[in-house]
Design an enzyme around this catalytic site. Structure first.
Site, PDB file in Angstrom:
ATOM      1  N   THR A 182      53.023 -33.028  41.851  1.00 28.28           N
ATOM      2  CA  THR A 182      54.319 -32.364  41.869  1.00 28.28           C
ATOM      3  C   THR A 182      54.066 -30.924  42.291  1.00 28.28           C
ATOM      4  OG1 THR A 182      54.879 -33.651  39.906  1.00 28.28           O
ATOM      5  CG2 THR A 182      56.311 -31.793  40.387  1.00 28.28           C
ATOM      6  N   ARG A 192      61.899 -45.743  40.535  1.00 29.50           N
ATOM      7  CA  ARG A 192      61.125 -45.118  39.464  1.00 29.50           C
ATOM      8  C   ARG A 192      61.437 -43.613  39.375  1.00 29.50           C
ATOM      9  NH1 ARG A 192      57.239 -40.738  39.205  1.00 29.50           N
ATOM     10  NH2 ARG A 192      55.882 -41.146  37.428  1.00 29.50           N
ATOM     11  N   VAL A 193      61.626 -43.105  38.169  1.00 25.22           N
ATOM     12  CA  VAL A 193      61.832 -41.672  37.946  1.00 25.22           C
ATOM     13  C   VAL A 193      60.755 -41.186  36.990  1.00 25.22           C
ATOM     14  CG1 VAL A 193      63.391 -39.900  37.068  1.00 25.22           C
ATOM     15  CG2 VAL A 193      64.312 -41.877  38.295  1.00 25.22           C
ATOM     16  N   GLY A 194      60.101 -40.079  37.337  1.00 23.91           N
ATOM     17  CA  GLY A 194      59.056 -39.522  36.484  1.00 23.91           C
ATOM     18  C   GLY A 194      59.576 -38.397  35.623  1.00 23.91           C
ATOM     19  N   ASP A 195      58.710 -37.447  35.329  1.00 28.24           N
ATOM     20  CA  ASP A 195      59.073 -36.334  34.457  1.00 28.24           C
ATOM     21  C   ASP A 195      59.787 -35.209  35.188  1.00 28.24           C
ATOM     22  OD1 ASP A 195      56.390 -36.099  35.716  1.00 28.24           O
ATOM     23  OD2 ASP A 195      56.469 -34.077  34.902  1.00 28.24           O
ATOM     24  N   THR A 250      52.935 -31.028  35.671  1.00 26.30           N
ATOM     25  CA  THR A 250      52.589 -31.926  36.771  1.00 26.30           C
ATOM     26  C   THR A 250      51.637 -32.977  36.218  1.00 26.30           C
ATOM     27  OG1 THR A 250      51.388 -32.123  38.871  1.00 26.30           O
ATOM     28  CG2 THR A 250      50.822 -30.252  37.491  1.00 26.30           C
ATOM     29  N   GLY A 251      51.650 -34.151  36.820  1.00 21.81           N
ATOM     30  CA  GLY A 251      50.795 -35.232  36.348  1.00 21.81           C
ATOM     31  C   GLY A 251      51.565 -36.529  36.257  1.00 21.81           C
ATOM     32  N   GLY A 269      54.098 -38.890  35.155  1.00 18.38           N
ATOM     33  CA  GLY A 269      55.378 -38.722  34.480  1.00 18.38           C
ATOM     34  C   GLY A 269      55.559 -39.638  33.285  1.00 18.38           C
TER      35      GLY A 269
HETATM   36  N1  GLY Z   1      54.914 -35.687  37.821  1.00 20.40           N
HETATM   37  C1  GLY Z   1      55.348 -36.445  38.899  1.00 20.40           C
HETATM   38  C2  GLY Z   1      55.803 -37.786  38.554  1.00 20.40           C
HETATM   39  O1  GLY Z   1      55.261 -38.434  37.679  1.00 20.40           O
HETATM   40  O2  GLY Z   1      56.723 -38.219  39.138  1.00 20.40           O
END
Ligand code: GLY
Length: 307
Positions: free
Chosen positions: A190, A218-221, A240-241, A243
């Site tokens: 990210t 798919r949705v992350g953090d 970042t990382g 999610g």
């Molecule tokens: N941090 C990015 C994601 O997992 O989408």
């Protein structure tokens, strides 16, 4: 507002957990853009957005023009968000076909809502004046081929996830792709920026092309307030990382709260990183009235500037 001991303008940006350190020049360019915007009168949120636009346009980071492509080899779904200590909040999830998702997130912050997703987000982007833009590039397509090859083999493409689950739950409108064997192609990075402006306001902006491998939708953090980002009167934090792991800790809000309670900023970042096992990529940046910093359990291109 915490103007009491504020040091004036400050900015920290990152190119993602796992982003090679040799790409730090892209982060330095983003810092310069944020600083330049502030010098021209931008507030903290506008300066953070200006920095993230540079990272999105760079092409080396997993955001905007450098975004990874979905397992079908042709779909890119962007997540992005902005927030400031004045209560402005906007985010997009699974947004397709725009050049700069962070600008659409900023536009959402001026709408009646805080988060728009999928087709509605794209239609909103067009209404708000953002033209259709195809961001798929050769590097992303090649990386996806390697990833699909890995999914067909025995080595897990994502820590703790069965490769077979992506084929079993396949929800793209096209057939499961074929591929030649190759190297590791997983990704979840990210880009982000946190800013403290001369008025003591804080802001955060972040953007990603998502995670690979992932199912469609798919949705992350990154677009989830408190998980991928948070800004309040005592500072701003971006994560970042991976999610799926970050959201379970409400990581950015947890770090913000530790800073708010008086913990030294670097200690708060380290405590945040220590929540995760070594196998999970994670990184953080943060800024407060008097401190700024970054921390990751991977290499992480980053840059900062304080007046
Ligand atoms: N941090 C990015 C994601 O997992 O989408």
């Amino acid at each position: 507002m915490s103007q009491k001991n504020s040091l004036g303008f400050g900015i920290v940006v990152h190119g993602g957990a796992g982003a090679p350190l040799e790409d730090a020049d892209g982060c330095e360019a983003a810092v310069r853009a944020g600083r330049r915007a502030a010098e021209e009168g931008a507030d903290a949120l506008q300066a953070a957005v200006a920095a993230v636009v540079v990272l999105e346009d760079d092409g080396r980071f997993n955001a905007g023009s450098g975004a990874i492509v979905g397992l079908d080899g042709m779909t890119i779904e962007f997540d992005a968000a902005v927030m400031d200590s004045n209560g402005r909040l906007g985010a997009v999830a699974c947004l397709q076909r725009v050049k700069n998702p962070v600008l659409v997130a900023q536009a959402v912050s001026r709408s009646p809502h805080w988060l728009l997703a999928g087709e509605g987000a794209e239609r909103f982007a067009r209404v708000a004046g953002f033209p259709a833009h195809d961001a798929v590039h050769d590097r992303a397509v090649h990386r996806n081929r390697r990833l699909v090859a890995q999914l067909r083999g025995g080595q897990p493409a994502r820590h703790g996830v069965d490769n077979e689950s992506f084929r079993r739950l396949w929800n793209y409108p096209t057939a499961w792709p074929g591929s030649e064997p190759g190297d590791r192609g997983a990704a979840c990075d990210t880009v982000g920026a946190v800013v403290r402006d001369g008025e003591g306001r804080f802001a955060v902006a972040c953007s990603t092309g998502g995670s690979a491998p992932s199912l469609l939708g798919r949705v992350g953090d990154t677009p989830i307030v408190g998980s991928g980002f948070y800004a309040g009167p005592e500072g701003a934090v971006a994560a970042t990382g991976v999610g799926e792991h970050i959201v379970r800790h409400l990581l950015s809000y947890a770090v913000y709260q530790w800073i708010e309670q008086g913990m030294p900023l670097q200690q708060a970042l380290e405590r945040g990183i220590d929540l995760f096992p070594d196998e999970i990529d994670v990184g953080l940046i943060a800024i407060s009235c008097t401190e700024a910093g970054s921390r990751s359990n991977r290499c992480m291109a980053a840059s900062s500037s304080e007046r």
